[in-house]
Scaffold this active site. Structure first.
Site, PDB file in Angstrom:
ATOM      1  N   ASP A   1       0.805  -1.231   0.000  1.00  0.00           N
ATOM      2  CA  ASP A   1       0.000   0.000   0.000  1.00  0.00           C
ATOM      3  C   ASP A   1       0.838   1.281   0.000  1.00  0.00           C
ATOM      4  O   ASP A   1       0.303   2.360   0.270  1.00  0.00           O
ATOM      5  CB  ASP A   1      -0.921   0.002   1.236  1.00  0.00           C
TER       6      ASP A   1
ATOM      7  N   GLU B   1      -0.733   9.591   1.710  1.00  0.00           N
ATOM      8  CA  GLU B   1      -1.560  10.467   2.544  1.00  0.00           C
ATOM      9  C   GLU B   1      -1.717   9.921   3.963  1.00  0.00           C
ATOM     10  O   GLU B   1      -1.792  10.680   4.932  1.00  0.00           O
ATOM     11  CB  GLU B   1      -2.955  10.605   1.940  1.00  0.00           C
ATOM     12  N   ASP B   2      -1.768   8.578   4.067  1.00  0.00           N
ATOM     13  CA  ASP B   2      -2.021   7.977   5.377  1.00  0.00           C
ATOM     14  C   ASP B   2      -0.836   8.111   6.323  1.00  0.00           C
ATOM     15  O   ASP B   2      -0.974   7.904   7.525  1.00  0.00           O
ATOM     16  CB  ASP B   2      -2.394   6.496   5.206  1.00  0.00           C
TER      17      ASP B   2
ATOM     18  N   ARG C   1       1.152  -1.664   7.571  1.00  0.00           N
ATOM     19  CA  ARG C   1       1.536  -0.442   6.853  1.00  0.00           C
ATOM     20  C   ARG C   1       2.542   0.416   7.636  1.00  0.00           C
ATOM     21  O   ARG C   1       2.986   1.443   7.119  1.00  0.00           O
ATOM     22  CB  ARG C   1       0.273   0.379   6.508  1.00  0.00           C
TER      23      ARG C   1
ATOM     24  N   ARG D   1      -9.322   2.549  11.558  1.00  0.00           N
ATOM     25  CA  ARG D   1      -7.866   2.776  11.524  1.00  0.00           C
ATOM     26  C   ARG D   1      -7.386   3.809  12.550  1.00  0.00           C
ATOM     27  O   ARG D   1      -6.211   3.835  12.904  1.00  0.00           O
ATOM     28  CB  ARG D   1      -7.467   3.279  10.129  1.00  0.00           C
TER      29      ARG D   1
ATOM     30  N   HIS E   1     -12.245   5.705   5.507  1.00  0.00           N
ATOM     31  CA  HIS E   1     -11.685   6.895   6.161  1.00  0.00           C
ATOM     32  C   HIS E   1     -12.683   8.055   6.127  1.00  0.00           C
ATOM     33  O   HIS E   1     -13.580   8.086   5.282  1.00  0.00           O
ATOM     34  CB  HIS E   1     -10.431   7.360   5.405  1.00  0.00           C
TER      35      HIS E   1
ATOM     36  N   CYS F   1      -5.572  10.087  -1.397  1.00  0.00           N
ATOM     37  CA  CYS F   1      -4.673   9.104  -0.770  1.00  0.00           C
ATOM     38  C   CYS F   1      -3.275   9.059  -1.370  1.00  0.00           C
ATOM     39  O   CYS F   1      -2.332   8.680  -0.701  1.00  0.00           O
ATOM     40  CB  CYS F   1      -5.217   7.686  -0.924  1.00  0.00           C
TER      41      CYS F   1
HETATM   42  C1  CIR Z   1      -5.577   0.517   2.901  1.00  0.00           C
HETATM   43  O1  CIR Z   1      -6.547  -0.192   3.171  1.00  0.00           O
HETATM   44  O2  CIR Z   1      -4.872   0.989   3.789  1.00  0.00           O
HETATM   45  C2  CIR Z   1      -5.274   0.799   1.453  1.00  0.00           C
HETATM   46  N1  CIR Z   1      -5.583  -0.344   0.664  1.00  0.00           N
HETATM   47  C3  CIR Z   1      -6.062   1.976   0.971  1.00  0.00           C
HETATM   48  C4  CIR Z   1      -5.704   3.250   1.659  1.00  0.00           C
HETATM   49  C5  CIR Z   1      -6.391   4.425   1.077  1.00  0.00           C
HETATM   50  N2  CIR Z   1      -5.967   5.614   1.717  1.00  0.00           N
HETATM   51  C6  CIR Z   1      -6.709   6.682   1.907  1.00  0.00           C
HETATM   52  O3  CIR Z   1      -7.896   6.662   1.599  1.00  0.00           O
HETATM   53  N3  CIR Z   1      -6.163   7.712   2.492  1.00  0.00           N
END
Ligand code: CIR
Length: 255
Positions: free
Chosen positions: A61, A66-67, A86, A131, A161, A248
């Site tokens: 990922d 962004e995360d 992650r 999360r 999110h 993201c």
């Molecule tokens: C996840 O589940 O962490 C990734 N497959 C997708 C993350 C998407 N991130 C976001 O919307 N900020």
């Protein structure tokens, strides 16, 4: 004001991404990479300087930067992502961000994904999702409070999110899916509600005078244009299969 966008290449193992609200379907990594290149081109066309971080095949990922980092004018916060798998993504993103900002960290037992952090001026909304927990929201308030930011928690259960459900176009306007988040929380904003047939369309990315939207959500794009905003549409269908959207894939901030 010139903007910088930090992005990260798509991992060789992208098709082994985390999924929460979506079922797994095959992902064409080459097509995802082509779509990602189009996305980065749109960021550049919107006036961003691009900083690219290499992919890591052990981090499916890693494109979803962004995360990992929440950047405001005064400081950057490196998160502690809710999905344990992650957490190893943080070091490379931290290296990239630390060229621009001092760094603060979300510490154990806080968990926070940047996708849950929506900033409008000095107001910060934090999604409490699968999360992101209250502890991290409190830590974020402690870090940002001294700079004049106030933090509002927002319960999220029907999507991944907060920013799956609502994003800002500017400090006074949001695009929102009222099925996924309580629109009353955003009462002081002009609200553009997504077309009901396009539940994922609230995740748009506003940069300068343009709003990046996904090609597949044409009806919501029309609503945004009718409200007076110029849009640039990008292909993101393959990225959506990994439960990702437009915000993201970058961390955008004033240089
Ligand atoms: C996840 O589940 O962490 C990734 N497959 C997708 C993350 C998407 N991130 C976001 O919307 N900020």
């Amino acid at each position: 004001m010139p903007k910088t966008a930090i992005v990260r290449e798509i991992s060789d193992s992208f098709d082994r991404c985390q999924l929460t609200h979506r079922s797994r379907v095959p992902i064409n990594v080459d097509r995802a990479r082509r779509q990602h290149m189009g996305y980065v081109r749109a960021l550049r066309d919107s006036g961003c300087d691009i900083v690219t971080t290499p992919q890591d095949p052990t981090m499916p990922d890693c494109v979803f930067v962004e995360d990992i980092a929440v950047v405001v004018r005064e400081i950057a916060v490196i998160t502690r992502p809710g999905a344990e798998a992650r957490r190893s993504e943080a070091s490379a993103v931290q290296r990239a961000v630390s060229a621009f900002r001092d760094i603060a960290q979300i510490e154990n037992r806080g968990t926070l994904d940047g996708g849950d952090v929506l900033i409008a001026g000095k107001q910060v909304f934090v999604g409490l999702s699968s999360r992101t927990n209250r502890e991290a929201g409190a830590q974020l308030a402690d870090i940002l409070g001294p700079f004049g930011y106030s933090v509002t928690p927002v319960p999220i259960s029907r999507c991944l999110h907060l920013k799956s459900a609502v994003t800002t176009i500017n400090d006074a306007t949001v695009v929102i899916n009222p099925e996924w988040v309580d629109r009353g929380i955003f009462h002081r904003f002009e609200q553009i509600a997504v077309d009901p047939g396009e539940p994922d369309a609230a995740n748009v990315l506003a940069i300068g005078n343009s709003v990046l939207t996904s090609v597949q959500y044409a009806r919501t794009r029309e609503l945004i244009e009718t409200a007076g905003f110029a849009t640039i549409s990008v292909e993101s269908s393959e990225i959506a299969r990994a439960e990702g959207g437009l915000t993201c894939c970058s961390v955008v901030f004033e240089a």
